[in-house]
Design an enzyme around this catalytic site. Sequence first.
Site, PDB file in Angstrom:
ATOM      1  N   SER A   1      -2.569  -6.012   8.891  1.00 15.54           N
ATOM      2  CA  SER A   1      -2.483  -4.603   9.293  1.00 15.54           C
ATOM      3  C   SER A   1      -3.668  -4.158  10.128  1.00 15.54           C
ATOM      4  O   SER A   1      -3.812  -2.975  10.417  1.00 15.54           O
ATOM      5  CB  SER A   1      -2.384  -3.713   8.042  1.00 15.54           C
ATOM      6  OG  SER A   1      -1.287  -4.083   7.254  1.00 15.54           O
TER       7      SER A   1
ATOM      8  N   SER B   1       0.826  -1.213   0.000  1.00 14.40           N
ATOM      9  CA  SER B   1       0.000   0.000   0.000  1.00 14.40           C
ATOM     10  C   SER B   1       0.858   1.259   0.000  1.00 14.40           C
ATOM     11  O   SER B   1       0.513   2.257  -0.635  1.00 14.40           O
ATOM     12  CB  SER B   1      -0.913   0.014   1.230  1.00 14.40           C
ATOM     13  OG  SER B   1      -1.760  -1.117   1.211  1.00 14.40           O
ATOM     14  N   ASN B   2       2.010   1.221   0.696  1.00 13.53           N
ATOM     15  CA  ASN B   2       2.869   2.394   0.740  1.00 13.53           C
ATOM     16  C   ASN B   2       3.608   2.637  -0.561  1.00 13.53           C
ATOM     17  O   ASN B   2       4.207   3.682  -0.756  1.00 13.53           O
ATOM     18  CB  ASN B   2       3.875   2.259   1.892  1.00 13.53           C
ATOM     19  CG  ASN B   2       3.187   2.427   3.222  1.00 13.53           C
ATOM     20  OD1 ASN B   2       2.738   3.507   3.558  1.00 13.53           O
ATOM     21  ND2 ASN B   2       3.060   1.337   3.978  1.00 13.53           N
TER      22      ASN B   2
ATOM     23  N   GLY C   1       1.460  -5.816  10.556  1.00 16.58           N
ATOM     24  CA  GLY C   1       1.382  -4.947   9.395  1.00 16.58           C
ATOM     25  C   GLY C   1       1.536  -3.476   9.712  1.00 16.58           C
ATOM     26  O   GLY C   1       1.413  -2.640   8.824  1.00 16.58           O
TER      27      GLY C   1
ATOM     28  N   LYS D   1       0.746 -10.833   6.297  1.00 18.88           N
ATOM     29  CA  LYS D   1       0.898  -9.490   6.846  1.00 18.88           C
ATOM     30  C   LYS D   1      -0.488  -9.024   7.223  1.00 18.88           C
ATOM     31  O   LYS D   1      -1.360  -8.897   6.355  1.00 18.88           O
ATOM     32  CB  LYS D   1       1.495  -8.537   5.805  1.00 18.88           C
ATOM     33  CG  LYS D   1       1.447  -7.078   6.258  1.00 18.88           C
ATOM     34  CD  LYS D   1       1.842  -6.058   5.203  1.00 18.88           C
ATOM     35  CE  LYS D   1       1.690  -4.651   5.807  1.00 18.88           C
ATOM     36  NZ  LYS D   1       2.040  -3.567   4.879  1.00 18.88           N
TER      37      LYS D   1
END
Lengths: 302, 302, 302, 302
Positions: free
Chosen positions: A174, A53-54, A197, A172
Amino acid sequence: MMITNEAAISLAGVFPPIPTPFDEEGHVAHGPLTDNVQRWNEHDFAGYVVLGSNGEMVYLTDQERVEVWETVREGTPADKLMIAGTGCESTRQTIQLSSQAAAVGADAVLVLTPHYYRGQMTGEALAHHYWSVADALEIPVLLYNMPRFTGVDMDAPSVTRIAQHPNVVGIKDSGGNVGKLAQIVDSAGADLQVLAGSASFFLPALTVGALGGVMALANVAPQETIDLYDLFQAGRLEEAARLQRRLIAVNTAVTAQFGVPGLKAALDILDYYGGPVRSPLQPLGELEIQTLKAILVEGEVL
Amino acid sequence: MMITNEAAISLAGVFPPIPTPFDEEGHVAHGPLTDNVQRWNEHDFAGYVVLGSNGEMVYLTDQERVEVWETVREGTPADKLMIAGTGCESTRQTIQLSSQAAAVGADAVLVLTPHYYRGQMTGEALAHHYWSVADALEIPVLLYNMPRFTGVDMDAPSVTRIAQHPNVVGIKDSGGNVGKLAQIVDSAGADLQVLAGSASFFLPALTVGALGGVMALANVAPQETIDLYDLFQAGRLEEAARLQRRLIAVNTAVTAQFGVPGLKAALDILDYYGGPVRSPLQPLGELEIQTLKAILVEGEVL
Amino acid sequence: MMITNEAAISLAGVFPPIPTPFDEEGHVAHGPLTDNVQRWNEHDFAGYVVLGSNGEMVYLTDQERVEVWETVREGTPADKLMIAGTGCESTRQTIQLSSQAAAVGADAVLVLTPHYYRGQMTGEALAHHYWSVADALEIPVLLYNMPRFTGVDMDAPSVTRIAQHPNVVGIKDSGGNVGKLAQIVDSAGADLQVLAGSASFFLPALTVGALGGVMALANVAPQETIDLYDLFQAGRLEEAARLQRRLIAVNTAVTAQFGVPGLKAALDILDYYGGPVRSPLQPLGELEIQTLKAILVEGEVL
Amino acid sequence: MMITNEAAISLAGVFPPIPTPFDEEGHVAHGPLTDNVQRWNEHDFAGYVVLGSNGEMVYLTDQERVEVWETVREGTPADKLMIAGTGCESTRQTIQLSSQAAAVGADAVLVLTPHYYRGQMTGEALAHHYWSVADALEIPVLLYNMPRFTGVDMDAPSVTRIAQHPNVVGIKDSGGNVGKLAQIVDSAGADLQVLAGSASFFLPALTVGALGGVMALANVAPQETIDLYDLFQAGRLEEAARLQRRLIAVNTAVTAQFGVPGLKAALDILDYYGGPVRSPLQPLGELEIQTLKAILVEGEVL
């Protein structure tokens, strides 16, 4: 498929989910990307997540995605993993993109839950999706649960069931539900390696059995996140707790509070290359940048 | 940009958001697509929405998208509009795909709100996105608000502000908040043509000033949805209300209850081509198909 | 139980859910309450809802509740209904309080869905609750669905099932899902009279078969809400739509935007008695009052 | 106000939030209540929370509430705390009820966030509420954050600000956001003692600085929850983590999965007095009881 969980890669440690740098024209900036990776290489990371996402994954074309993986692969030492974010909405596109990631040297893929038709994303549908992807690949698969962005939140029984596939090796998560992470560790056991996450619950996650973390904060505070991991490993829990608490506000600033624009602004402040975001994301305003700086100073990151 | 709202197309009437047929191998089935369109052409639709949520847009490659538009364009008489769903997460990809839609003859584009980083999708960010798209195109832009799938719900002030751009001419709102639709009609006035995004509130939306609707139900009950529109236009409100109530359960079945798999199964039952969905969507089970049939019979559609 | 739906009261028309006035010491102000009711009596309301959400019901003791009903009963002409809000969390307290309301002359009770343990408030549990209350009372019961405050949203099948009890005669639904209202009208038929729970969707609700409305706006714009009802009854739909749209912003101001403090401030501005709210509600600030005034002027209510 | 945080009670340790037993007629069963407390007294609890969410507080009259506190106070040794749940919607009723709790010997009160008008429950309104309550009492105040039931979730800055009042000494947070707990510990420091509000994240909360927990699970697995606390205190983290993971499923069964009816059924199975719940809560069905038993066996609690 000869891969078994026993043979699978180890996911223990800290992974930054690195952002994708763009130049002023909005093109991927491969030089600055390489420079950032070189600096991160100085820290004892277990590897990199590239196009989570980053990484503004949803804003890149397939060709740009492959090129980003190639650049990072080239800059990553052999003892670090490169995990490629490859989750698309359809199973077929996820398989195709994951295969491309494998072809350019990804060690594993991180597959976001499909989510557009979230009402139909039952445990059954998700199992079908992940098993099809895991069947099709020669490299291992990590699940990626990100309810804040997707509106889909896999529960512990669904995760445990999907993890029975020998080529599904990790997750992962989050979501921040540490009780759920504990439940997954308990029920999936050796079938699944659990990664926090977000840095907001890194120490709590380690405490209940997570093996590491993939966290935006690792980009801007690499040594601090590694220190936190090491302090936990060394049984120095009180120091770990103090560090965990100190980092919360910084972590919030580069995630929920200011998002990817905040992460990139923090990198600029810290002399990495942050650079512009792609629209519709908007850059931080001057006031927000000042707030961010104050938070970095207060958290002893700047 | 010479286009003004005054010159813009009329969106009055009923538009089916048509599904994309696939063959058993999962490829786009262009023959069945043409056949379906031929049958729908027999009804007095205002046009077609091609690649909205019901078109499994998120599961198609860009090339497949363009080919679908070409096929439908070819099958659509000149007096009906073809509106292409072109919303991507990034502004740049939305512009590129919209330009391709225009090039193959789309009369307008329907642009879903970007939503992955929903926390950052402020009114400001959305205005920047839509105005950039509207600036770049020679064909008009419709906003597409679909909170159930996106988690983003544009409010009336944001919509009204975005509608000030002369090339933003309409909105499909699927949220079901009819009070908000009334507020948009009130504040945006002639700047924006409002379309109900679901048959569940078609008559209520018409009552407060919507000019038409884009609704999954129109695929399976074409004449009924047109009748509802015509009854309202003729001021025969009680008959319209009876028809509206009769259609609710059928509408729910092909939307929230069974989703796109339900819509396609209903088409198969009604001798259109429905065919398979793309994974991770899963086909209805036998029991669900029986339930669906019973609902179609009860609603006098079958 | 001799009461049948056929014999039940008619709920057609407009009902203001009146606020409870307090004096500066925080006691119920019975004089101003009577004065307000006298002024409202000049309008052709079907009756009053006393101690709904706008009545700060949750902030009153049982004794205060009974006294408020007594005062309003005394001030209400025989041709108007007094409907008492009596929903408590437990079935037993709801029955007890409802019996007290009946004893002081309430024509019916409006029973909010219990909701604290919302995960357990299944259709089964709610049916048990409402049927127990309806069994115990000699006056009719209206359901009250208010998801914005309760987090519980009864669906059409649950409502239809509960409505089979002969002493359950109506529902006030404030959720704004007009499609659901249509479905309830369709499936419950003569078993249940449907009332819109907010002016934001009053005309749309009437269009699909609602018989009236209980709406905060009726307190501050009594004649406008009655006009809207009358215009619809007279088949003057375009004028009704214009009025509906004009009132939306005012309605939002005295509900979602400024809440009960906004409703009371608007009453003060309009020379009714609004007065203070009970803590933890906080009075509007000066800037908010100016905004509210501007909205009242813009909506032609002031 | 002479009370200071320094002089305040210590909240370290484990507190069961005890259920309220009813007899078959639905009256409070004081004998069984005393018997349960006697058995719990055999364990090294820090005290009891009487009339939290698990005590069906919202289903009791004020008189019943006071009588329950009296019974528990009488059965509680002087070295254990009795914390009374006293949160009502209005500030004035909360103060009155809290004063009654103090009068019958409560050591502190646990005050749930008011929440009916959740849109108005700003940080400002909540601070006003809690400070008014804290000002009015001679015994200390604990905040109670329970978003799953209330829809209100106080953030770390709000909590920290409210905690500046010298008579606000603790918080029970049931939200499960351990990152937020860490942030509160960091920013409120000695002003506030943090208690985990559920066993699902007890160990993670301790790790970041919580001093104890208030958890439904302590009712049915008293020694296990105390062992978990003691293992953490002794630095035996791996054993603590194993126990934490083992207890997750049991905890879920007596909270989110089966609610208070599940908690009471589990007590019955374990030879405490569970007894009936008050309507609209419904007792578990036979199948659910079997499932619950299996979970208790699997978790080694039965």
